[in-house]
Design a protein around this motif. Structure first.
Motif, PDB file in Angstrom:
ATOM      1  N   LEU A 123       0.972  -1.129  -0.058  1.00  0.00           N
ATOM      2  CA  LEU A 123       0.060   0.020   0.021  1.00  0.00           C
ATOM      3  C   LEU A 123       0.772   1.112   0.101  1.00  0.00           C
ATOM      4  N   ARG A 124       2.158   0.989   0.391  1.00  0.00           N
ATOM      5  CA  ARG A 124       2.783   2.330   0.334  1.00  0.00           C
ATOM      6  C   ARG A 124       4.274   2.225  -0.567  1.00  0.00           C
ATOM      7  N   GLU A 125       4.986   3.237  -0.934  1.00  0.00           N
ATOM      8  CA  GLU A 125       6.078   3.048  -1.583  1.00  0.00           C
ATOM      9  C   GLU A 125       7.229   3.270  -0.520  1.00  0.00           C
ATOM     10  N   SER A 126       8.336   2.174  -0.608  1.00  0.00           N
ATOM     11  CA  SER A 126       9.269   2.332   0.274  1.00  0.00           C
ATOM     12  C   SER A 126      10.228   3.663   0.398  1.00  0.00           C
ATOM     13  N   LYS A 127      10.323   4.193  -0.666  1.00  0.00           N
ATOM     14  CA  LYS A 127      11.195   5.148  -0.790  1.00  0.00           C
ATOM     15  C   LYS A 127      10.576   6.485  -0.680  1.00  0.00           C
ATOM     16  N   LYS A 128       9.464   6.607  -0.850  1.00  0.00           N
ATOM     17  CA  LYS A 128       8.723   7.685  -0.824  1.00  0.00           C
ATOM     18  C   LYS A 128       8.542   8.643   0.412  1.00  0.00           C
ATOM     19  N   GLU A 129       8.627   9.807   0.298  1.00  0.00           N
ATOM     20  CA  GLU A 129       8.438  10.566   1.584  1.00  0.00           C
ATOM     21  C   GLU A 129       6.945  11.113   1.714  1.00  0.00           C
ATOM     22  N   TYR A 130       6.271  10.884   2.624  1.00  0.00           N
ATOM     23  CA  TYR A 130       4.870  11.650   2.747  1.00  0.00           C
ATOM     24  C   TYR A 130       4.741  12.756   3.771  1.00  0.00           C
ATOM     25  N   ASP A 131       3.652  13.411   3.522  1.00  0.00           N
ATOM     26  CA  ASP A 131       3.430  14.447   4.599  1.00  0.00           C
ATOM     27  C   ASP A 131       2.731  13.810   5.634  1.00  0.00           C
ATOM     28  N   VAL A 132       2.488  14.392   6.933  1.00  0.00           N
ATOM     29  CA  VAL A 132       1.841  13.795   8.101  1.00  0.00           C
ATOM     30  C   VAL A 132       0.567  13.650   7.909  1.00  0.00           C
ATOM     31  N   ILE A 282       8.836   6.898  20.144  1.00  0.00           N
ATOM     32  CA  ILE A 282       7.861   7.296  21.239  1.00  0.00           C
ATOM     33  C   ILE A 282       6.542   6.695  20.608  1.00  0.00           C
ATOM     34  N   PRO A 283       5.680   6.033  21.332  1.00  0.00           N
ATOM     35  CA  PRO A 283       4.265   5.866  21.249  1.00  0.00           C
ATOM     36  C   PRO A 283       3.353   7.093  21.305  1.00  0.00           C
ATOM     37  N   PHE A 284       2.601   7.469  20.286  1.00  0.00           N
ATOM     38  CA  PHE A 284       1.658   8.565  20.658  1.00  0.00           C
ATOM     39  C   PHE A 284       0.078   8.333  20.481  1.00  0.00           C
ATOM     40  N   GLY A 285      -0.152   6.986  20.856  1.00  0.00           N
ATOM     41  CA  GLY A 285      -1.823   6.672  20.683  1.00  0.00           C
ATOM     42  C   GLY A 285      -2.093   5.307  20.409  1.00  0.00           C
ATOM     43  N   LYS A 286      -3.276   5.047  19.893  1.00  0.00           N
ATOM     44  CA  LYS A 286      -3.552   3.871  19.425  1.00  0.00           C
ATOM     45  C   LYS A 286      -4.083   4.111  17.846  1.00  0.00           C
ATOM     46  N   VAL A 287      -3.900   3.139  17.059  1.00  0.00           N
ATOM     47  CA  VAL A 287      -4.339   3.319  15.600  1.00  0.00           C
ATOM     48  C   VAL A 287      -5.535   3.411  15.338  1.00  0.00           C
ATOM     49  N   ASP A 288      -6.475   2.973  16.386  1.00  0.00           N
ATOM     50  CA  ASP A 288      -8.174   3.088  16.354  1.00  0.00           C
ATOM     51  C   ASP A 288      -8.429   4.634  16.668  1.00  0.00           C
ATOM     52  N   PHE A 289      -7.698   5.464  17.185  1.00  0.00           N
ATOM     53  CA  PHE A 289      -8.066   7.010  17.275  1.00  0.00           C
ATOM     54  C   PHE A 289      -8.514   7.743  15.885  1.00  0.00           C
ATOM     55  N   PRO A 290      -9.212   8.576  16.069  1.00  0.00           N
ATOM     56  CA  PRO A 290      -9.570   9.402  14.713  1.00  0.00           C
ATOM     57  C   PRO A 290      -8.305  10.134  14.557  1.00  0.00           C
ATOM     58  N   GLU A 291      -8.294  10.231  12.931  1.00  0.00           N
ATOM     59  CA  GLU A 291      -6.914  10.859  12.627  1.00  0.00           C
ATOM     60  C   GLU A 291      -6.691  12.073  13.051  1.00  0.00           C
ATOM     61  N   GLU A 292      -7.738  12.998  13.522  1.00  0.00           N
ATOM     62  CA  GLU A 292      -7.138  14.285  13.687  1.00  0.00           C
ATOM     63  C   GLU A 292      -6.668  14.309  15.294  1.00  0.00           C
ATOM     64  N   ASP A 293      -7.042  13.268  16.082  1.00  0.00           N
ATOM     65  CA  ASP A 293      -6.320  12.942  17.452  1.00  0.00           C
ATOM     66  C   ASP A 293      -4.985  12.515  16.996  1.00  0.00           C
ATOM     67  N   LEU A 294      -4.556  11.658  16.349  1.00  0.00           N
ATOM     68  CA  LEU A 294      -3.500  11.087  16.127  1.00  0.00           C
ATOM     69  C   LEU A 294      -2.434  12.177  15.613  1.00  0.00           C
ATOM     70  N   ILE A 295      -2.879  13.074  14.730  1.00  0.00           N
ATOM     71  CA  ILE A 295      -2.093  14.132  14.261  1.00  0.00           C
ATOM     72  C   ILE A 295      -1.776  15.028  15.323  1.00  0.00           C
ATOM     73  N   ALA A 296      -2.826  15.244  16.275  1.00  0.00           N
ATOM     74  CA  ALA A 296      -2.674  16.245  17.354  1.00  0.00           C
ATOM     75  C   ALA A 296      -1.656  15.633  18.509  1.00  0.00           C
ATOM     76  N   ASN A 297      -1.603  14.381  18.785  1.00  0.00           N
ATOM     77  CA  ASN A 297      -0.616  14.020  19.401  1.00  0.00           C
ATOM     78  C   ASN A 297       0.708  13.708  18.810  1.00  0.00           C
ATOM     79  N   PHE A 298       0.968  13.372  17.407  1.00  0.00           N
ATOM     80  CA  PHE A 298       1.992  13.541  16.913  1.00  0.00           C
ATOM     81  C   PHE A 298       2.638  14.701  16.885  1.00  0.00           C
ATOM     82  N   MET A 299       2.119  15.942  16.262  1.00  0.00           N
ATOM     83  CA  MET A 299       2.639  17.037  16.549  1.00  0.00           C
ATOM     84  C   MET A 299       3.077  17.507  17.830  1.00  0.00           C
ATOM     85  N   ALA A 300       2.513  17.238  18.815  1.00  0.00           N
ATOM     86  CA  ALA A 300       3.000  17.246  20.051  1.00  0.00           C
ATOM     87  C   ALA A 300       4.108  16.677  20.335  1.00  0.00           C
TER      88      ALA A 300
END
Length: 346
Positions: A123-132, A282-300
């Motif tokens: 599902l993802r390209e190994s050498k490609k750089e993605y945005d958050v 660093i763990p920053f949540g669970k994958v079943d979190f909404p995307e907005e919550d995961l982004i907020a935790n990651f940017m923190a």
């Protein structure tokens, strides 16, 4: 006649030259003449080839007939024209079979992966750089384990932790929590024991809890201590240190305000540090979190790592950044876009 000629040739090569002078007493022990060393290889050649082809001359050399010599050389030289290497037979090449299944994969590390992992990593390209945002969305799509996986961030920093001014250890408060319950033990004494229990501490004690830890009691995830207990806690360094449970002011586990420390860790305060290879996990949540919550935790997390940059860090601070789930493949991030996204969201 041929056999007799060969025998006489070999005896003439080994025997010393005849002398008319009377033999000395020590002549048998110390012979005065030794056969020429050049004669020995020729002697072996004479025995190897037919006796009729060798005739000894008076000087001890071997004369060979040209026809026989050419015939003997032809036995070895003819093989060189048959496509053999060195005239000793064809080079052995083991048979090769076409590889199938995992053995045919180009990357060696993929040959030990499960079928589940090999399918989701397409599902993802190994050498490609993605945005958050794209990386968070892609990470949620690649979840396939039977349990709730954690969302993890892995940063390779330009740090060498063997130097004191390049060590990174701090805490970050995840605004949306960690998604898991934390069992907290508190070492304190006096009136703060009741405060710790009221704040929600799972285990509270003083000298009695220290004795339990020395006996092997480790049924807690975080150990918080008040400053007046640190002289007694110092003796637990060999037990708590290797497990990462030793109270430390930088980690926020040594605090005079026990109530605040307990509330922060219950809500989602996470400790992180750079390992000996210069990587921060660093763990920053669970994958079943909404995307907005995961982004907020990651940017923190990103802002905390950037804010706690060691004074000895030189050059490029961020090397690489990856996101992944507990059982999923990693997703590479574009560091410039990640830092710009952090400044925009702040």
């Amino acid at each position: 006649m041929a056999t007799a000629a060969a025998a006489s040739a070999s005896s003439s090569l080994l025997a010393p030259a005849a002398s008319t002078a009377p033999a000395a007493p020590n002549a048998l022990l110390f012979p005065s003449s030794v056969p020429s060393l050049r004669a020995y290889p020729r002697l072996l050649l004479a025995f190897r080839r037919p006796a009729a082809a060798a005739v000894a001359d008076p000087q001890g050399a071997v004369l060979e007939e040209e026809e026989v010599d050419a015939d003997q050389r032809g036995r070895y030289d003819d093989d060189e024209d048959d496509g053999y290497e060195g005239g000793r037979g064809p080079a052995f090449t083991p048979p090769t079979r076409p590889r199938t299944g995992k053995a045919a994969l180009p990357l060696k590390r993929d040959r030990t992966r499960s079928k589940r992992f090999l399918e989701i990593q397409k599902l993802r390209e190994s050498k490609k750089e993605y945005d958050v945002p794209t990386a968070i969305s892609l990470m949620k799509q690649m979840v396939s384990a039977k349990f709730k996986e954690s969302a993890e961030a892995h940063f390779r920093m330009n740090l060498d932790p063997k130097y004191n001014d390049q060590q990174l250890r701090a805490t970050v408060n995840l605004p949306k929590g960690t998604g898991q319950s934390v069992k907290i033990a508190v070492l304190t004494q006096g009136e703060k024991i009741d405060e710790a229990r009221a704040a929600g501490a799972d285990i509270v004690g003083g000298d009695d809890l220290i004795e339990q830890i020395k006996g092997g009691f480790m049924e807690f995830d975080k150990l918080i201590a008040s400053p007046d207990m640190m002289p007694k806690v110092a003796g637990l360094g060999k037990i708590l240190g290797p497990r990462g449970l030793m109270p430390n002011p930088k980690a926020g586990t040594v605090s005079p305000n026990i109530t605040q420390a307990i509330e922060e860790f219950k809500k989602g305060k996470v400790e992180y540090r750079v390992d000996k290879t210069g990587i921060v996990h660093i763990p920053f949540g669970k994958v079943d979190f909404p995307e907005e919550d995961l982004i907020a935790n990651f940017m923190a997390v990103v802002r905390s790592v950037e804010r706690n940059k060691p004074s000895g860090a030189k050059g490029i601070y961020w090397k690489t950044a990856y996101l992944c789930s507990s059982m999923g493949p990693s997703i590479k991030l574009n560091i410039k876009e990640m830092l710009d996204y952090g400044s925009e969201s702040s």
